[in-house]
Design an enzyme around this catalytic site. Structure first.
Site, PDB file in Angstrom:
ATOM      1  N   TRP A  74       0.901  -1.156   0.000  1.00 42.80           N
ATOM      2  CA  TRP A  74       0.000   0.000   0.000  1.00 42.80           C
ATOM      3  C   TRP A  74       0.935   1.200   0.000  1.00 42.80           C
ATOM      4  O   TRP A  74       1.605   1.480   0.988  1.00 42.80           O
ATOM      5  CB  TRP A  74      -0.858  -0.048   1.260  1.00 42.80           C
ATOM      6  CG  TRP A  74      -1.976   0.937   1.334  1.00 42.80           C
ATOM      7  CD1 TRP A  74      -3.193   0.836   0.728  1.00 42.80           C
ATOM      8  CD2 TRP A  74      -2.007   2.152   2.092  1.00 42.80           C
ATOM      9  NE1 TRP A  74      -3.971   1.918   1.058  1.00 42.80           N
ATOM     10  CE2 TRP A  74      -3.271   2.741   1.895  1.00 42.80           C
ATOM     11  CE3 TRP A  74      -1.103   2.802   2.916  1.00 42.80           C
ATOM     12  CZ2 TRP A  74      -3.659   3.931   2.479  1.00 42.80           C
ATOM     13  CZ3 TRP A  74      -1.478   4.001   3.510  1.00 42.80           C
ATOM     14  CH2 TRP A  74      -2.751   4.556   3.284  1.00 42.80           C
ATOM     15  N   ASN A 100       7.149  -4.012   6.043  1.00 42.14           N
ATOM     16  CA  ASN A 100       6.037  -3.123   6.419  1.00 42.14           C
ATOM     17  C   ASN A 100       6.582  -2.053   7.342  1.00 42.14           C
ATOM     18  O   ASN A 100       7.457  -2.355   8.168  1.00 42.14           O
ATOM     19  CB  ASN A 100       4.968  -3.890   7.205  1.00 42.14           C
ATOM     20  CG  ASN A 100       4.093  -4.733   6.329  1.00 42.14           C
ATOM     21  OD1 ASN A 100       4.304  -4.791   5.125  1.00 42.14           O
ATOM     22  ND2 ASN A 100       3.123  -5.396   6.933  1.00 42.14           N
ATOM     23  N   GLY A 101       6.038  -0.848   7.253  1.00 44.13           N
ATOM     24  CA  GLY A 101       6.493   0.226   8.139  1.00 44.13           C
ATOM     25  C   GLY A 101       7.140   1.331   7.326  1.00 44.13           C
ATOM     26  O   GLY A 101       7.019   1.369   6.093  1.00 44.13           O
ATOM     27  N   GLU A 480     -20.514   7.822  14.599  1.00 46.62           N
ATOM     28  CA  GLU A 480     -20.186   6.555  13.942  1.00 46.62           C
ATOM     29  C   GLU A 480     -21.007   6.394  12.654  1.00 46.62           C
ATOM     30  O   GLU A 480     -20.493   5.928  11.628  1.00 46.62           O
ATOM     31  CB  GLU A 480     -20.430   5.392  14.919  1.00 46.62           C
ATOM     32  CG  GLU A 480     -20.263   3.991  14.362  1.00 46.62           C
ATOM     33  CD  GLU A 480     -18.878   3.692  13.803  1.00 46.62           C
ATOM     34  OE1 GLU A 480     -17.960   4.508  13.941  1.00 46.62           O
ATOM     35  OE2 GLU A 480     -18.724   2.623  13.175  1.00 46.62           O
ATOM     36  N   LYS A 484     -19.505   5.761   8.902  1.00 43.68           N
ATOM     37  CA  LYS A 484     -19.874   4.581   8.098  1.00 43.68           C
ATOM     38  C   LYS A 484     -20.276   5.005   6.694  1.00 43.68           C
ATOM     39  O   LYS A 484     -19.852   4.422   5.704  1.00 43.68           O
ATOM     40  CB  LYS A 484     -21.058   3.818   8.734  1.00 43.68           C
ATOM     41  CG  LYS A 484     -20.756   2.914   9.884  1.00 43.68           C
ATOM     42  CD  LYS A 484     -20.059   1.626   9.560  1.00 43.68           C
ATOM     43  CE  LYS A 484     -18.583   1.723   9.610  1.00 43.68           C
ATOM     44  NZ  LYS A 484     -17.878   1.904  10.837  1.00 43.68           N
ATOM     45  N   GLU A 487     -17.148   6.370   4.662  1.00 43.86           N
ATOM     46  CA  GLU A 487     -16.059   5.479   4.253  1.00 43.86           C
ATOM     47  C   GLU A 487     -16.464   4.458   3.198  1.00 43.86           C
ATOM     48  O   GLU A 487     -15.628   4.055   2.404  1.00 43.86           O
ATOM     49  CB  GLU A 487     -15.374   4.817   5.460  1.00 43.86           C
ATOM     50  CG  GLU A 487     -16.201   3.843   6.229  1.00 43.86           C
ATOM     51  CD  GLU A 487     -15.440   3.250   7.419  1.00 43.86           C
ATOM     52  OE1 GLU A 487     -14.208   3.164   7.384  1.00 43.86           O
ATOM     53  OE2 GLU A 487     -16.111   2.860   8.393  1.00 43.86           O
ATOM     54  N   HIS A 503     -24.623  27.339  16.499  1.00 41.53           N
ATOM     55  CA  HIS A 503     -23.438  28.180  16.731  1.00 41.53           C
ATOM     56  C   HIS A 503     -22.574  28.305  15.476  1.00 41.53           C
ATOM     57  O   HIS A 503     -21.393  28.604  15.578  1.00 41.53           O
ATOM     58  CB  HIS A 503     -22.641  27.645  17.925  1.00 41.53           C
ATOM     59  CG  HIS A 503     -23.429  27.678  19.195  1.00 41.53           C
ATOM     60  ND1 HIS A 503     -23.700  28.843  19.867  1.00 41.53           N
ATOM     61  CD2 HIS A 503     -24.070  26.692  19.875  1.00 41.53           C
ATOM     62  CE1 HIS A 503     -24.453  28.577  20.930  1.00 41.53           C
ATOM     63  NE2 HIS A 503     -24.696  27.266  20.949  1.00 41.53           N
ATOM     64  N   LYS A 600      -7.596  -1.986   6.526  1.00 39.92           N
ATOM     65  CA  LYS A 600      -8.264  -2.550   7.697  1.00 39.92           C
ATOM     66  C   LYS A 600      -7.518  -2.233   8.979  1.00 39.92           C
ATOM     67  O   LYS A 600      -8.111  -1.865   9.976  1.00 39.92           O
ATOM     68  CB  LYS A 600      -8.420  -4.070   7.530  1.00 39.92           C
ATOM     69  CG  LYS A 600      -9.181  -4.742   8.668  1.00 39.92           C
ATOM     70  CD  LYS A 600     -10.617  -4.260   8.742  1.00 39.92           C
ATOM     71  CE  LYS A 600     -11.380  -4.815   9.928  1.00 39.92           C
ATOM     72  NZ  LYS A 600     -12.599  -4.036  10.177  1.00 39.92           N
TER      73      LYS A 600
HETATM   74  O1  M6R Z   1      -8.293  -1.667  14.631  1.00 42.19           O
HETATM   75  P1  M6R Z   1      -8.724  -0.417  15.311  1.00 42.19           P
HETATM   76  O2  M6R Z   1     -10.008  -0.563  16.062  1.00 42.19           O
HETATM   77  O3  M6R Z   1      -7.648   0.178  16.195  1.00 42.19           O
HETATM   78  O4  M6R Z   1      -8.978   0.616  14.134  1.00 42.19           O
HETATM   79  C1  M6R Z   1      -9.315   1.947  14.380  1.00 42.19           C
HETATM   80  C2  M6R Z   1      -9.808   2.617  13.113  1.00 42.19           C
HETATM   81  O5  M6R Z   1      -8.805   2.609  12.139  1.00 42.19           O
HETATM   82  C3  M6R Z   1     -11.059   1.943  12.545  1.00 42.19           C
HETATM   83  O6  M6R Z   1     -12.091   1.914  13.478  1.00 42.19           O
HETATM   84  C4  M6R Z   1     -11.528   2.673  11.277  1.00 42.19           C
HETATM   85  O7  M6R Z   1     -12.005   3.945  11.610  1.00 42.19           O
HETATM   86  C5  M6R Z   1     -12.594   1.855  10.553  1.00 42.19           C
HETATM   87  N1  M6R Z   1     -12.348   1.867   9.150  1.00 42.19           N
HETATM   88  C6  M6R Z   1     -13.964   2.353  10.747  1.00 42.19           C
HETATM   89  O8  M6R Z   1     -14.905   1.564  10.089  1.00 42.19           O
END
Ligand code: M6R
Length: 605
Positions: A74, A100-101, A480, A484, A487, A503, A600
């Site tokens: 990526w 990775n990193g 949230e 959703k 994204e 405001h 992810k």
């Molecule tokens: O694996 P994590 O719960 O630490 O991830 C945190 C966020 O990257 C994660 O919740 C992200 O916002 C998701 N894509 C939301 O659906």
């Protein structure tokens, strides 16, 4: 985000690496590659784009090998093309590396090596690793590794093949996850333990500053001073069903439908004498009694779960709670100490900013409670106490069951703390526990008929800018719900506390602006209703999300959810919002499980 896979055993390495890379696909990538060791050489095959292209290339080459490493990239440094795809090799072709990193000091190292005559073929930071290994190599691979990796700044999980050792995969790790999996005369590595779950029975995560040598029948661990170490392997808790979509079109939909069962199992595992008891933190009573303030630190949806958790902990336990975004917390010198427990929430257990926040909190003397889904994982390993959320493997990038089980775990924690600090009577604790136990059936009720939400999604799919408003628990859900939608459907949306709109932000409301008004909170219903009127009078197209019978459906457009006590509303109210986002994304033909630009688990800061 990038993914690493490695295999050393008796089977065809190509097949296992490809399968492993497929299991890593959900993390997001733009190119891929493998390195396969056989008698004459290390064969490297790379491809831009989908994994299927790499698979095709490999088939045509017919390389026989029982050991290799693979990578999904990526892009961070350098365009997503074949030259920048991993593996990378040293100029003398001795060392081959996947990584990775981010190597932060790569420009300086590269310049120095170039002065010494080394030629580079890519724009990546990674390429300095094989080149440095080759520079430091005088016949002793581990010595070259030590000299190389101690000089690198930043983060790395790296797997290395060396032409001079045809039996071993070498790995090194700092601040980027890497798991080693053990099987029967075959061993594995991966940046994501789920990718090797169907092959390896047990796994261990490397700690920062560790190397490992992976042979077919033996795994050895070393620290960066090359002192050998023992490490304990744990059973991998991922089932094969977690890895397939079953009857569902997308993992996201499957995971939405798994929620009642996941919440039920989580609750059932912790109920003793009609009360919630978290045995994981049983020995923490004294520290909890002394706690003056609690910090909840997380990213993305996990942060939103924290917003819901704050309301419950403050209400039930009478302790002030601060909810922080991990990438802010880590650079803010927060005043945490032994009297301020820190709760780190993470589905993956590998989010770079959350890991950094955890380490900061630990270094300042706080005890850290990790609310984590993936075990083992870095956050689970490094937290002082871990509350597992038991959601099972979550594949869709947009979290659903991961988020919901985090919220539920926070409620359970609130009840556990309230019991210890005696801030709730036994009767109230029983009431809340019984209320929680009814949640799974109420979620099932919402999921049993999604036709109304589907119809609404058709009406709204063509809209561009959404507002999600609410107060208190409703605002936690609005945050949230907005994420959703953004994204997975790429529609711009904002979440706003309903009372704050006037405001400034209300200036953006005009005729037909879609406003989803979460107003299920009984205590604040009338207050939110005034805010709903404010936006209606400016022409907004409002959809209310309310409890059954709460709102006049003749007057307002409303989507109803089953009745629930205010504090636990986020567990129900988010379900129609997850479905709404899903159906809108489906109508728009979006890549629901792997939205563009997203990964992810976010293992870089
Ligand atoms: O694996 P994590 O719960 O630490 O991830 C945190 C966020 O990257 C994660 O919740 C992200 O916002 C998701 N894509 C939301 O659906």
């Amino acid at each position: 985000m990038c993914g690493i896979i490695g295999y050393n055993g008796m089977s065809n390495a190509e097949n296992i690496l490809i399968k492993g890379l497929k299991n890593l696909e959900y993390r997001g990538y733009d190119s891929s590659g493998v390195a396969l060791m056989n008698e004459d050489k290390i064969h490297i095959v790379k491809s831009e784009g989908r994994l299927a292209f790499l698979e095709q290339k490999l088939k045509s080459k017919n390389i026989l090998s029982d050991m290799g490493i693979g990578h999904t990239r990526w892009a961070t440094h350098g365009k997503p093309n074949e030259a920048n795809a991993h593996p990378h090799t040293s100029q003398d072709r001795k060392f081959t590396v996947v990584h990775n990193g981010i190597i932060e000091n790569f420009p300086i190292i590269r310049k120095e090596l170039e002065k010494k005559g080394y030629k580079f073929c890519s724009e990546t930071d990674t390429e300095v690793i094989p080149q440095l290994l080759s520079y430091h190599y005088h016949g002793d691979i581990k010595d070259a590794m030590q000299k190389t990796f101690v000089s690198l700044e930043g983060s790395f999980a790296a797997a290395i093949l060396c032409k001079d050792d045809k039996d071993t995969i070498y790995v090194a790790k700092k601040a980027s996850p890497l798991a080693v999996g053990r099987g029967n005369r075959e061993n594995f590595i991966s940046s994501d333990v789920g990718a090797i779950a169907e092959y390896a029975e047990e796994a261990v995560f490397l700690d920062d500053g560790e190397f490992a040598e992976i042979r077919k029948d033996r795994i050895s661990f070393f620290d960066f001073n090359l002192k050998e170490k023992e490490k304990e392997f744990l059973k991998i808790a991922i089932t094969p069903e977690d890895l397939t979509k079953g009857k569902y079109e997308h993992f996201m939909l499957k995971e939405i439908y798994e929620q009642p069962e996941k919440i039920k199992n989580l609750l059932k595992s912790k109920i003793k004498n009609n009360k919630i008891f978290l045995d994981e933190i049983a020995e923490l009573s004294l520290e909890i009694m002394k706690a003056e303030k609690i910090y909840i630190v997380a990213c993305g949806s996990a942060y939103h779960a924290g917003l819901a958790g704050k309301i419950a902990i403050e209400e039930m336990c009478r302790i002030p709670v601060e909810v922080d975004i991990a990438s802010e917390f880590r650079y803010r010198n927060p005043p945490v100490n032994e009297k301020t427990p820190v709760i780190i929430i993470s589905q993956s257990g590998e989010t770079a900013d959350s890991i950094a926040a955890l380490r900061l909190a630990n270094s300042k003397g706080s005890f850290v409670i990790g609310i984590v889904n993936v075990l083992p994982s870095t956050i689970a390993n490094e937290s002082d106490y871990v509350i597992p959320t038991k959601a099972g493997r979550e594949i869709a990038v947009a979290t659903t069951k991961g988020y919901l089980t985090q919220v539920c775990a926070l409620y359970m924690l609130a009840l556990h703390i309230a019991d210890i600090r005696k801030t709730l009577t036994d009767e109230s604790i029983r009431f809340y526990t019984e209320e929680l136990l009814q949640i799974p059936d109420k979620i099932s009720e919402i999921l049993s008929d999604t036709s109304e939400i589907k119809t609404l999604s058709q009406k709204y799919s063509c809209k561009n800018d959404f507002f999600f408003i609410g107060r208190n628990t409703d605002f936690a859900v609005a945050s949230e719900a907005s994420l959703k939608l953004k994204e997975i459907s790429y529609i711009n949306s904002s979440a706003y506390p309903a009372g704050e709109l006037k405001h400034g932000t209300i200036a953006l409301i005009e005729k037909d602006t879609p406003v989803f008004a979460l107003c299920a909170n009984e205590r604040l219903f009338k207050k939110t209703l005034s805010n709903i009127e404010e936006v209606i009078s400016r022409g907004a197209d409002v959809l209310c999300i309310s409890q059954k019978g709460q709102i006049d459906k003749e007057k307002y457009n409303a989507l109803e959810i089953p009745h629930c006590t205010d504090i636990f509303l986020p567990l129900l109210e988010i379900i129609p919002m997850q479905l709404f986002a899903y159906f809108v994304a489906e109508n728009k033909g979006c890549n629901i499980d792997m939205p563009k630009n997203l990964a992810k688990s976010v293992t870089v800061e």
